[in-house]
Scaffold this motif. Structure first.
Motif, PDB file in Angstrom:
ATOM      1  N   PHE A 246     -16.897   6.008  18.490  1.00 25.20           N
ATOM      2  CA  PHE A 246     -16.218   7.239  18.079  1.00 25.20           C
ATOM      3  C   PHE A 246     -16.595   7.621  16.652  1.00 25.20           C
ATOM      4  O   PHE A 246     -16.875   8.779  16.351  1.00 25.20           O
ATOM      5  CB  PHE A 246     -14.705   7.043  18.196  1.00 25.20           C
ATOM      6  CG  PHE A 246     -13.902   8.225  17.731  1.00 25.20           C
ATOM      7  CD1 PHE A 246     -13.703   9.321  18.558  1.00 25.20           C
ATOM      8  CD2 PHE A 246     -13.344   8.236  16.460  1.00 25.20           C
ATOM      9  CE1 PHE A 246     -12.966  10.419  18.119  1.00 25.20           C
ATOM     10  CE2 PHE A 246     -12.612   9.322  16.010  1.00 25.20           C
ATOM     11  CZ  PHE A 246     -12.422  10.424  16.849  1.00 25.20           C
ATOM     12  N   GLN A 247     -16.626   6.627  15.758  1.00 28.49           N
ATOM     13  CA  GLN A 247     -16.986   6.896  14.366  1.00 28.49           C
ATOM     14  C   GLN A 247     -18.433   7.358  14.231  1.00 28.49           C
ATOM     15  O   GLN A 247     -18.748   8.209  13.391  1.00 28.49           O
ATOM     16  CB  GLN A 247     -16.741   5.649  13.508  1.00 28.49           C
ATOM     17  CG  GLN A 247     -15.285   5.252  13.380  1.00 28.49           C
ATOM     18  CD  GLN A 247     -14.442   6.345  12.730  1.00 28.49           C
ATOM     19  OE1 GLN A 247     -14.921   7.080  11.861  1.00 28.49           O
ATOM     20  NE2 GLN A 247     -13.195   6.457  13.157  1.00 28.49           N
TER      21      GLN A 247
ATOM     22  N   ILE B 141     -15.534  14.163  22.025  1.00 25.27           N
ATOM     23  CA  ILE B 141     -16.014  12.850  21.583  1.00 25.27           C
ATOM     24  C   ILE B 141     -15.266  11.748  22.304  1.00 25.27           C
ATOM     25  O   ILE B 141     -15.864  10.794  22.820  1.00 25.27           O
ATOM     26  CB  ILE B 141     -15.853  12.694  20.061  1.00 25.27           C
ATOM     27  CG1 ILE B 141     -16.762  13.667  19.319  1.00 25.27           C
ATOM     28  CG2 ILE B 141     -16.161  11.253  19.639  1.00 25.27           C
ATOM     29  CD1 ILE B 141     -16.566  13.661  17.807  1.00 25.27           C
TER      30      ILE B 141
ATOM     31  N   TYR C 119     -20.121   9.109  16.482  1.00 26.12           N
ATOM     32  CA  TYR C 119     -20.117  10.516  16.880  1.00 26.12           C
ATOM     33  C   TYR C 119     -19.564  11.393  15.762  1.00 26.12           C
ATOM     34  O   TYR C 119     -20.080  12.481  15.486  1.00 26.12           O
ATOM     35  CB  TYR C 119     -19.270  10.708  18.139  1.00 26.12           C
ATOM     36  CG  TYR C 119     -19.990  10.400  19.429  1.00 26.12           C
ATOM     37  CD1 TYR C 119     -20.920  11.290  19.954  1.00 26.12           C
ATOM     38  CD2 TYR C 119     -19.716   9.236  20.145  1.00 26.12           C
ATOM     39  CE1 TYR C 119     -21.573  11.031  21.147  1.00 26.12           C
ATOM     40  CE2 TYR C 119     -20.354   8.962  21.331  1.00 26.12           C
ATOM     41  CZ  TYR C 119     -21.284   9.862  21.840  1.00 26.12           C
ATOM     42  OH  TYR C 119     -21.928   9.584  23.012  1.00 26.12           O
ATOM     43  N   ARG C 120     -18.479  10.954  15.122  1.00 25.77           N
ATOM     44  CA  ARG C 120     -17.906  11.720  14.009  1.00 25.77           C
ATOM     45  C   ARG C 120     -18.946  11.933  12.911  1.00 25.77           C
ATOM     46  O   ARG C 120     -19.067  13.037  12.359  1.00 25.77           O
ATOM     47  CB  ARG C 120     -16.697  10.990  13.428  1.00 25.77           C
ATOM     48  CG  ARG C 120     -15.412  11.120  14.204  1.00 25.77           C
ATOM     49  CD  ARG C 120     -14.235  10.602  13.383  1.00 25.77           C
ATOM     50  NE  ARG C 120     -14.085  11.352  12.157  1.00 25.77           N
ATOM     51  CZ  ARG C 120     -14.158  10.805  10.933  1.00 25.77           C
ATOM     52  NH1 ARG C 120     -14.376   9.492  10.788  1.00 25.77           N
ATOM     53  NH2 ARG C 120     -14.012  11.547   9.849  1.00 25.77           N
TER      54      ARG C 120
ATOM     55  N   TYR D  41     -19.899   5.266  11.057  1.00 23.57           N
ATOM     56  CA  TYR D  41     -19.815   6.645  10.564  1.00 23.57           C
ATOM     57  C   TYR D  41     -21.019   6.952   9.673  1.00 23.57           C
ATOM     58  O   TYR D  41     -21.649   8.011   9.803  1.00 23.57           O
ATOM     59  CB  TYR D  41     -18.515   6.858   9.795  1.00 23.57           C
ATOM     60  CG  TYR D  41     -18.376   8.257   9.244  1.00 23.57           C
ATOM     61  CD1 TYR D  41     -17.927   9.299  10.048  1.00 23.57           C
ATOM     62  CD2 TYR D  41     -18.740   8.541   7.923  1.00 23.57           C
ATOM     63  CE1 TYR D  41     -17.826  10.589   9.540  1.00 23.57           C
ATOM     64  CE2 TYR D  41     -18.644   9.830   7.413  1.00 23.57           C
ATOM     65  CZ  TYR D  41     -18.192  10.848   8.227  1.00 23.57           C
ATOM     66  OH  TYR D  41     -18.112  12.125   7.737  1.00 23.57           O
TER      67      TYR D  41
ATOM     68  N   SER E 142     -16.037  18.690  19.825  1.00 20.82           N
ATOM     69  CA  SER E 142     -14.653  18.591  19.395  1.00 20.82           C
ATOM     70  C   SER E 142     -14.225  17.122  19.487  1.00 20.82           C
ATOM     71  O   SER E 142     -14.891  16.296  20.120  1.00 20.82           O
ATOM     72  CB  SER E 142     -13.753  19.441  20.285  1.00 20.82           C
ATOM     73  OG  SER E 142     -13.720  18.894  21.605  1.00 20.82           O
ATOM     74  N   GLU E 143     -13.096  16.788  18.864  1.00 17.63           N
ATOM     75  CA  GLU E 143     -12.614  15.415  18.924  1.00 17.63           C
ATOM     76  C   GLU E 143     -12.317  15.009  20.360  1.00 17.63           C
ATOM     77  O   GLU E 143     -12.600  13.874  20.762  1.00 17.63           O
ATOM     78  CB  GLU E 143     -11.361  15.254  18.067  1.00 17.63           C
ATOM     79  CG  GLU E 143     -10.837  13.823  18.037  1.00 17.63           C
ATOM     80  CD  GLU E 143      -9.745  13.615  17.004  1.00 17.63           C
ATOM     81  OE1 GLU E 143      -8.736  12.966  17.349  1.00 17.63           O
ATOM     82  OE2 GLU E 143      -9.902  14.116  15.874  1.00 17.63           O
TER      83      GLU E 143
ATOM     84  N   VAL F  17     -21.467  14.545  14.053  1.00 11.06           N
ATOM     85  CA  VAL F  17     -20.911  15.897  13.994  1.00 11.06           C
ATOM     86  C   VAL F  17     -20.800  16.366  12.547  1.00 11.06           C
ATOM     87  O   VAL F  17     -21.219  17.477  12.198  1.00 11.06           O
ATOM     88  CB  VAL F  17     -19.539  15.942  14.690  1.00 11.06           C
ATOM     89  CG1 VAL F  17     -18.851  17.288  14.428  1.00 11.06           C
ATOM     90  CG2 VAL F  17     -19.693  15.716  16.194  1.00 11.06           C
ATOM     91  N   ASP F  18     -20.251  15.527  11.681  1.00  7.91           N
ATOM     92  CA  ASP F  18     -20.094  15.906  10.277  1.00  7.91           C
ATOM     93  C   ASP F  18     -21.435  16.122   9.595  1.00  7.91           C
ATOM     94  O   ASP F  18     -21.540  16.916   8.645  1.00  7.91           O
ATOM     95  CB  ASP F  18     -19.303  14.841   9.525  1.00  7.91           C
ATOM     96  CG  ASP F  18     -17.834  14.801   9.927  1.00  7.91           C
ATOM     97  OD1 ASP F  18     -17.386  15.728  10.638  1.00  7.91           O
ATOM     98  OD2 ASP F  18     -17.137  13.846   9.533  1.00  7.91           O
TER      99      ASP F  18
END
Length: 274
Positions: A173-174, A192, A176-177, A259, A188-189, A180-181
């Motif tokens: 998940f991190q 994800i 993917y964040r 991340y 969208s969350e 995206v960032d």
């Protein structure tokens, strides 16, 4: 995608005996004394090797031009051992709380404690080699349940499969964040989360295979009675507290790394500077 990092939290490190009080250590927090006894620096060195190797593989899969000097420099920044250590120490200490650190240090200063962690460390180093890892995984399928009983008991005592699956999914998940960032793609969350949960079954199967292969490789030299004693220690309140604290420290470290990898990968794909 990030499996290589997260199913490996079983291994500690080679332990050195703590047999007499050291006045200099009186100023060190009890949780830090435990991590010092577990030789955190050695463990992080191995994790860094694993991570850099994974990052190099990732470059081949994700970037049209493959790995380059800029990406290698980014990997060196992301896998900065001093930063990794600071995160682990903080979150390990927060989780360990007022657990009986004297009992932990006593166990790992024993002959059995020293032997099991030395075997774990040796196996973890060996499995950086893909050929060794694949052979260890294959051995899991070639071994009957009766011969797996001791390793299975250790896995269940430490909840290794579920804890590692949770860590792996959180880290994904991190990642993917970060992507995206960093502008790698738009999600969208909820999108994800949906994509991450779609990986759950594959992640669990892969995790089970890796953990069994790793522990079988590590503990093969032990007598059944020795492994039973280690399982008993892991099942004690002190052993459970240690296991929870190790996951807390290393999962946070890997979340931060994931991340950062996602952010760096997105910008690398766009030819930007991090």
């Amino acid at each position: 995608m990030l499996r290589r990092f997260f199913v490996c939290l079983v291994a500690l490190t080679l332990i050195v005996p703590i047999l007499t009080p050291d006045p200099a250590r009186a100023q060190v927090a009890p949780s830090d004394q435990v991590l010092d006894a577990l030789q955190l620096d050695e463990l992080l060195s191995i994790m860094r090797q694993e991570g850099v190797a994974y990052g190099q593989d990732m470059a081949t899969d994700m970037f049209a031009s493959g790995e380059n000097a800029q990406w290698q420099a980014l990997l060196d920044q992301i896998y900065d051992i001093d930063k990794m250590e600071a995160v682990v120490r903080k979150h390990f200490g927060d989780s360990l709380g007022d657990a009986d650190t004297a009992a932990l240090l006593t166990f790992f200063a024993s002959d059995l404690g020293q032997e099991v962690v030395a075997l774990e460390l040796r196996a973890r180093k060996a499995m950086i080699d893909d050929a060794v890892e694949q052979a260890a995984r294959a051995s899991y399928y070639e071994t009957d349940d009766e011969d797996l009983a001791g390793v299975t008991a250790f896995i269940e005592a430490n909840d290794l499969i579920e804890a590692n699956v949770t860590g792996a999914l959180n880290a994904s998940f991190q990642f993917y964040r970060g992507m995206v960032d960093g502008g790698g793609f738009e999600m969208s969350e909820s999108e994800i989360l949906s994509d991450v949960w779609a990986q759950e079954e594959e992640t669990r199967n892969d995790t089970r295979e890796w953990i069994y292969g790793f522990l079988m490789l590590a503990y093969d030299p032990l007598e059944a009675e020795q492994l039973d004693a280690y399982v008993a220690f892991s099942s004690s309140p002190e052993g459970r507290a240690l296991n929870r604290a190790l996951f807390a420290g290393f999962n946070k470290m890997y979340d931060d790394i994931s991340y950062a990898l996602g952010l760096a990968a997105a910008r690398q794909m766009q030819g930007q500077d991090l």
